[in-house]
Motif scaffolding. Structure first.
Motif, PDB file in Angstrom:
ATOM      1  N   PHE A   3       0.436  -0.969   0.168  1.00 58.57           N
ATOM      2  CA  PHE A   3      -0.043   0.290  -0.384  1.00 58.57           C
ATOM      3  C   PHE A   3       0.757   1.413   0.642  1.00 58.57           C
ATOM      4  O   PHE A   3       0.202   2.506  -0.758  1.00 58.57           O
ATOM      5  CB  PHE A   3      -1.253  -0.333   0.936  1.00 58.57           C
ATOM      6  N   GLN A   4       1.836   1.089   0.888  1.00 58.75           N
ATOM      7  CA  GLN A   4       3.127   2.293   0.405  1.00 58.75           C
ATOM      8  C   GLN A   4       3.055   2.348  -0.658  1.00 58.75           C
ATOM      9  O   GLN A   4       3.829   3.899  -0.934  1.00 58.75           O
ATOM     10  CB  GLN A   4       4.366   2.332   2.154  1.00 58.75           C
ATOM     11  N   LYS A   5       3.970   1.258  -1.014  1.00 58.52           N
ATOM     12  CA  LYS A   5       4.543   2.120  -2.296  1.00 58.52           C
ATOM     13  C   LYS A   5       3.657   2.130  -3.641  1.00 58.52           C
ATOM     14  O   LYS A   5       3.610   3.278  -4.267  1.00 58.52           O
ATOM     15  CB  LYS A   5       5.377   0.493  -2.817  1.00 58.52           C
ATOM     16  N   TYR A   6       1.818   1.380  -3.293  1.00 62.39           N
ATOM     17  CA  TYR A   6       1.270   1.665  -4.232  1.00 62.39           C
ATOM     18  C   TYR A   6       1.641   3.752  -4.403  1.00 62.39           C
ATOM     19  O   TYR A   6       1.251   4.108  -4.965  1.00 62.39           O
ATOM     20  CB  TYR A   6       0.227   1.237  -4.182  1.00 62.39           C
ATOM     21  N   VAL A   7       1.503   4.081  -2.390  1.00 67.26           N
ATOM     22  CA  VAL A   7       0.901   5.717  -2.820  1.00 67.26           C
ATOM     23  C   VAL A   7       1.874   6.277  -3.534  1.00 67.26           C
ATOM     24  O   VAL A   7       1.535   7.460  -3.964  1.00 67.26           O
ATOM     25  CB  VAL A   7       0.434   6.153  -1.060  1.00 67.26           C
ATOM     26  N   GLN A   8       3.390   5.752  -3.006  1.00 64.73           N
ATOM     27  CA  GLN A   8       4.280   6.586  -3.372  1.00 64.73           C
ATOM     28  C   GLN A   8       4.266   6.812  -5.034  1.00 64.73           C
ATOM     29  O   GLN A   8       4.987   8.129  -5.219  1.00 64.73           O
ATOM     30  CB  GLN A   8       5.220   6.323  -3.131  1.00 64.73           C
ATOM     31  N   HIS A  10       1.623   6.588  -6.863  1.00 62.48           N
ATOM     32  CA  HIS A  10       0.582   7.508  -7.268  1.00 62.48           C
ATOM     33  C   HIS A  10       0.486   9.301  -6.954  1.00 62.48           C
ATOM     34  O   HIS A  10      -0.808   9.217  -6.788  1.00 62.48           O
ATOM     35  CB  HIS A  10      -0.660   6.873  -7.229  1.00 62.48           C
ATOM     36  N   ASN A  11       1.261   9.626  -6.207  1.00 64.40           N
ATOM     37  CA  ASN A  11       1.636  10.807  -5.224  1.00 64.40           C
ATOM     38  C   ASN A  11       0.574  11.478  -6.219  1.00 64.40           C
ATOM     39  O   ASN A  11       0.006  12.459  -5.320  1.00 64.40           O
ATOM     40  CB  ASN A  11       3.011  11.098  -4.979  1.00 64.40           C
ATOM     41  N   ASN A  12       1.424  11.453  -7.271  1.00 62.96           N
ATOM     42  CA  ASN A  12       1.044  12.427  -8.009  1.00 62.96           C
ATOM     43  C   ASN A  12      -0.635  13.068  -8.754  1.00 62.96           C
ATOM     44  O   ASN A  12      -1.653  13.358  -8.721  1.00 62.96           O
ATOM     45  CB  ASN A  12       1.529  13.047  -9.605  1.00 62.96           C
ATOM     46  N   GLN A  13      -1.218  11.636  -8.717  1.00 59.68           N
ATOM     47  CA  GLN A  13      -2.839  11.039  -8.925  1.00 59.68           C
ATOM     48  C   GLN A  13      -3.632  11.462  -8.113  1.00 59.68           C
ATOM     49  O   GLN A  13      -4.614  12.263  -7.803  1.00 59.68           O
ATOM     50  CB  GLN A  13      -3.156   9.714  -9.430  1.00 59.68           C
ATOM     51  N   ILE A  14      -2.744  11.429  -6.594  1.00 56.61           N
ATOM     52  CA  ILE A  14      -3.310  11.715  -5.513  1.00 56.61           C
ATOM     53  C   ILE A  14      -3.300  13.694  -5.435  1.00 56.61           C
ATOM     54  O   ILE A  14      -4.990  13.682  -5.066  1.00 56.61           O
ATOM     55  CB  ILE A  14      -2.922  10.907  -4.284  1.00 56.61           C
ATOM     56  N   THR A  15      -2.523  14.073  -6.206  1.00 58.19           N
ATOM     57  CA  THR A  15      -2.617  15.319  -5.404  1.00 58.19           C
ATOM     58  C   THR A  15      -3.711  16.357  -6.909  1.00 58.19           C
ATOM     59  O   THR A  15      -4.604  17.198  -6.349  1.00 58.19           O
ATOM     60  CB  THR A  15      -1.413  15.821  -6.603  1.00 58.19           C
ATOM     61  N   ILE A  53       0.507  12.323   2.908  1.00 60.38           N
ATOM     62  CA  ILE A  53       1.881  13.158   3.610  1.00 60.38           C
ATOM     63  C   ILE A  53       1.824  12.605   5.522  1.00 60.38           C
ATOM     64  O   ILE A  53       2.980  12.572   5.461  1.00 60.38           O
ATOM     65  CB  ILE A  53       1.089  14.349   3.893  1.00 60.38           C
ATOM     66  N   MET A  54       1.039  12.132   6.182  1.00 65.04           N
ATOM     67  CA  MET A  54       0.957  10.831   7.372  1.00 65.04           C
ATOM     68  C   MET A  54       1.698  10.012   7.685  1.00 65.04           C
ATOM     69  O   MET A  54       2.858   9.586   8.335  1.00 65.04           O
ATOM     70  CB  MET A  54      -0.610  10.184   7.758  1.00 65.04           C
ATOM     71  N   MET A  55       1.921   9.436   5.826  1.00 61.27           N
ATOM     72  CA  MET A  55       2.934   7.864   6.165  1.00 61.27           C
ATOM     73  C   MET A  55       4.351   8.396   6.412  1.00 61.27           C
ATOM     74  O   MET A  55       5.025   7.727   6.410  1.00 61.27           O
ATOM     75  CB  MET A  55       3.504   7.084   4.261  1.00 61.27           C
ATOM     76  N   HIS A  56       4.269   9.279   5.309  1.00 66.24           N
ATOM     77  CA  HIS A  56       5.829  10.318   5.572  1.00 66.24           C
ATOM     78  C   HIS A  56       6.063  10.749   7.075  1.00 66.24           C
ATOM     79  O   HIS A  56       7.562  10.423   7.337  1.00 66.24           O
ATOM     80  CB  HIS A  56       6.596  11.564   4.662  1.00 66.24           C
TER      81      HIS A  56
END
Length: 635
Positions: A3-8, A10-15, A53-56
């Motif tokens: 999940f962490q890797k997925y979020v990283q 797709h960071n731009n898509q989340i933005t 943000i919270m993951m970082h």
């Protein structure tokens, strides 16, 4: 972990999704008049944006670091508690969007590294024992293999040309875009391009041992090496970030205003301060790399900017390091005929002065090899005697002329004295008992040196010193020609080191500029060691700065770049601290709120990045062509 890797990834898509949801939330409120829809959509946007943000923040806490993300995470939770979903959504979006822009702009400053790595060849055409060729992975090439490179191909190894000829573009190694002719026995470098011709090359260095691989490694390491300013900011941030958290708690305790405390957390994030110094360092080092100037990190850049004393070796540094004919005195004869006979007699010898005369004559396209030599004799310590096309030819020193009863006129004697005063070696040529030529042979002063040394002074250099193993007369002549302040001659390498230490003990910041081999002890001892040359192993290992072009224009550019980079870093620190002060004052005065403050905060990060990016274009592009003049010197 997945999940962490997925979020990283797709960071731009989340933005982007967060931005769309914020717009949808405001449309719900103002177009559809739905307050519930407004709050729900912005709450969802806040949650989505808060995840990376919270993951970082969590990863930083595991490393016992209170990060900016931790402060923003607390601020988002606080905004949720008080129901300010619009504040939390906007703050998280601005933080993510700021990180996106930061990443994009920083990638531009690292473009020099990317372009270098993209130029690295991945395959090589190896010539087999039976003459056939096989394309192999570049990592499978061994020292001693013969590789074939055709027009337009990238040279995959460091090596020596054993067959063919052509022209190479060595910009990735030297920063110099002018094409360089290559023929048998010439050295070539991995990563350079063969723009014309074909070459068979015997590999002398392969893989990570090549000059090109070391350049990439050096520049990558340099961009990760921190300057004094960066180290200070790192230490400062360790205390500053927790201090902001404590201040926010105190604000809540004394004011009982939870929203105000949360706003303090957001606005106190030292984002611009943390990013300001590294981005200046990366941009400055990237600028140098594009021009063949390799600076070993931010600390070397910082020290270089403070140098006030430049100490130069002479041979190969202030001069070109190879003897050639610098002066031709002709006394009323047919110059091509006289030079041709001189070159013919000298072609019978392996003496360095003779080779210089032959090379000079060949450069004039004078034909001399077909001249008939009937008799020749080498007179030890004096020169050569021969009969060429029925003429008695002498080429040597004054002792040879005296022994053969050849008289010099008053003008010829004066010319001889003048040349000897410059430290030049002199060859007198007599044909049939009459002096026809006096040739001055010397190392040649680099044509750009005098102007570039003045440029160094203009940029802040206070003392220019020459330390050389050559004789005092020659050293003083070179110093007078180029404007050196202080000269010490006839020195051994260990004596040069003593002079460097003496200057340092006198409170001077010393840079030593040499060829990176004979002068490596002095280069290592100086505050900044600068190697002028094609990036030899010793140069790269010992020096703090490597000038791949071996030019003084590169030296002055590097010095100016160091000063500009340090100044740029200071500008960014002032901007960052100024913005934090402005935000806190605005918060107290009541005209700055969480969302607007976060906008100013993220804008300040971009300001320091764009300010640093000005370093990428610092200085003019290197000149490809220079007018070469010959000024006598030397050895």
């Amino acid at each position: 972990m997945k999940f962490q890797k997925y979020v990283q990834d797709h960071n731009n898509q989340i933005t982007l999704i967060t931005a769309i949801l914020i717009v949808a939330g405001y449309l719900s409120k103002y177009a559809l008049n739905s307050l519930l829809g407004y709050n729900v959509i912005l709450a969802v946007a806040s949650v989505i944006a808060a995840v990376p943000i919270m993951m970082h923040a969590y990863q930083a806490l595991k490393a016992r670091v209170i990060s900016i993300e931790f402060l923003v995470s607390i601020a988002v939770i606080g905004a949720f508690i008080i129901g300010e979903y619009n504040e939390s959504a906007i703050v998280t979006f601005l933080f993510l969007f700021g990180s996106y822009l930061e990443e994009r702009t920083l990638s531009k400053t690292r473009q020099s590294i990317k372009s270098l790595t993209e130029m690295a060849p991945t395959t090589a055409t190896v010539v087999q024992a039976d003459g056939t060729t096989e394309e192999v992975d570049v990592d499978d090439v061994d020292e001693g293999d013969i590789v074939l490179v055709k027009t337009g191909g990238s040279i995959p190894v460091d090596g020596q040309v054993v067959e063919g000829h052509g022209y190479t573009d060595e910009a990735v190694v030297t920063g110099e875009s002018r094409e360089v002719g290559k023929q048998v026995q010439d050295s070539v470098y991995s990563g350079t391009m063969l723009s014309d011709g074909y070459l068979k090359i015997e590999a002398t260095k392969v893989g990570d041992d090549t000059t090109f691989a070391k350049i990439i490694e050096l520049v990558e390491d340099a961009q990760d090496t921190k300057s004094h300013a960066e180290k200070f900011i790192d230490r400062f941030s360790q205390y500053y970030t927790p201090a902001v958290l404590i201040i926010a708690i105190l604000v809540f305790i004394f004011s009982r205003d939870f929203k105000l405390a949360i706003t303090v957390l957001v606005l106190g994030c030292p984002g611009a301060l943390v990013i300001g110094a590294p981005v200046s360092n990366v941009a400055g080092i990237g600028n140098g790399a594009k021009r063949g100037i390799l600076v070993k990190g931010g600390e070397a850049m910082d020290t270089f900017s403070k140098i006030d004393t430049f100490v130069f070796d002479k041979t190969g540094t202030l001069t070109k390091g190879n003897t050639s004919v610098s002066t031709v005195k002709n006394y009323g004869t047919d110059l091509p005929a006289a030079l041709s006979m001189t070159a013919r007699i000298e072609s019978l010898s392996d003496h360095p002065l003779g080779r210089a005369i032959v090379s000079y004559t060949e450069g004039k396209n004078y034909v001399f090899n077909d001249l008939e030599v009937e008799d020749n004799q080498t007179v030890k310590g004096q020169g050569m005697v021969a009969q060429i096309d029925n003429h008695d030819v002498l080429a040597g020193n004054q002792k040879l002329m005296q022994a053969r009863d050849v008289k010099l006129s008053a003008q010829q004697s004066q010319d001889l004295s003048d040349l000897q005063a410059t430290g030049s070696s002199v060859v007198i040529v007599a044909v049939d008992g009459v002096v026809t030529l006096i040739l001055g042979i010397s190392d040649i002063i680099r044509p750009e040196v005098a102007q570039q040394l003045q440029d160094l002074r203009d940029k802040g250099a206070k003392h220019l010193v020459m330390l050389t193993g050559d004789n005092q007369a020659t050293a003083q002549y070179v110093a007078d020609q180029v404007g050196i302040d202080e000269v010490h001659a006839e020195l051994m390498p260990e004596q040069k080191v003593e002079f460097v230490k003496k200057f340092q003990q006198a409170g001077r910041r010393v840079a030593f500029i040499g060829d990176g081999i004979n002068d490596s002890p002095s280069i290592a001892t100086a505050d900044i060691g600068i190697a002028m040359g094609s990036g030899t192993d010793v140069a790269i290992e010992t020096s703090d700065v490597v000038l791949m072009q071996s030019s003084f224009e590169a030296l002055t550019h590097a010095y100016g770049l160091a000063k500009k980079t340090v100044l740029n870093t200071k500008e960014n620190i002032v901007i960052a601290i100024g913005v934090v002060a402005f935000l806190l004052i605005g918060l107290i005065a009541g005209f700055i709120y969480m969302a607007s403050g976060m906008f100013v905060h993220e804008a300040s990060i971009l300001v320091v990045i764009f300010n640093a990016m000005r370093l990428i274009s610092y200085g003019k592009a290197p000149k490809n062509d220079q007018v070469v003049t010959t000024t006598p010197v030397l050895k």
